[in-house]
Design a protein around this motif. Structure first.
Motif: not given
Length: 265
Positions: A209-212, A217-220, A247-248
């Protein structure tokens, strides 16, 4: 006929819509309805209340929620179809932007004027460069009491350690703060390597859940950055291979802490 109370004003409708989108239809005995009725009565918008006993009582609040249910395309049923023009206008302005709605509702409850909600602002997002020490933690979703505070401490420690690592390599490090036109509170990333053009989001654990959440957030954030900016998830230890693959696939880089420093994909 008893005298009529004034029509609902926009701030009152904002509070009612905020409750409806959070909780849906509620009856007049529900604690949230009772609380909203109390808040509405405390507002000074309508000093003239011809029928003070019925003014924004619990039944009236429940009926207003039913008005919004009539507008809501996801509600199964008709709701109270006798809603007004201003009801529909407030729905059109805020139903698709619950962050701004929550910010406006909080301001009204605190006795302040609701901030303007103008998603069509042509100026675009404002991006500021701030110091890493200016800590700002965005929403941290947890299910175990007390884990939120622990997670934030671990995340902050990880960010500061990685900043020290990058600066030892001669890189310029900062953070970026974004203010999209329709957002309430600003968005703040965890770390930006200005030298290598990499945007980092850190998490204090390696749960899925944290990685997702970090990916989202990064895409935002990256929407507001130049196209040359890469993104990476910063974690306290190596995650499972499946999460590294996740992530990759973005694509993004996974970085994690080791006993000897940091490693990445």
């Amino acid at each position: 006929m008893p005298p009529k109370n004034p029509r609902w004003a926009e701030p009152e409708l904002i509070l009612a819509l905020d409750l409806y989108l959070r909780s849906g239809l509620l009856d007049d005995k529900d604690e949230a309805v009772v609380d909203l009725s109390r808040v509405l009565k405390e507002l000074t918008i309508h000093p003239d209340r011809p029928d003070a006993e019925r003014f924004r009582n619990e039944n009236g609040v429940a009926l207003k929620l039913a008005n919004f249910a009539a507008i809501d395309p996801n509600h199964k049923g008709k709701g109270m179809t006798s809603y007004g023009k201003l009801d529909a206008e407030v729905w059109a302005r805020f139903a698709s932007d619950e962050d701004s709605l929550a910010t406006a509702a909080a301001a009204i409850r605190a006795g302040h004027e609701a901030p303007a909600n103008d998603p069509a602002d042509p100026t675009g997002p404002i991006i500021d460069e701030i110091e890493v020490e200016a800590q700002h933690v965005e929403e941290f979703q947890v299910t175990i009491p007390g884990k939120e505070t622990v997670g934030r401490r671990r995340e902050q420690s990880l960010v500061l350690a990685y900043r020290e690592h990058l600066e030892s390599l001669g890189h310029k490090i900062s953070r970026h703060r974004y203010q999209p036109p329709s957002a309430g509170a600003p968005l703040v990333c965890d770390l930006v390597d200005e030298s290598a053009e990499v945007l980092y989001e850190a998490k204090g654990d390696v749960r899925r859940t944290s990685v997702r959440m970090a990916i989202g957030q990064l895409l935002d954030y990256r929407r507001f950055e130049p196209p040359t900016m890469d993104i990476a998830v910063l974690l306290p230890r190596r995650p499972a291979d499946d999460l590294i693959s996740l992530v990759g696939s973005v694509p993004a880089t996974t970085v994690w802490r080791t006993q000897d420093g940091f490693k990445s994909t």
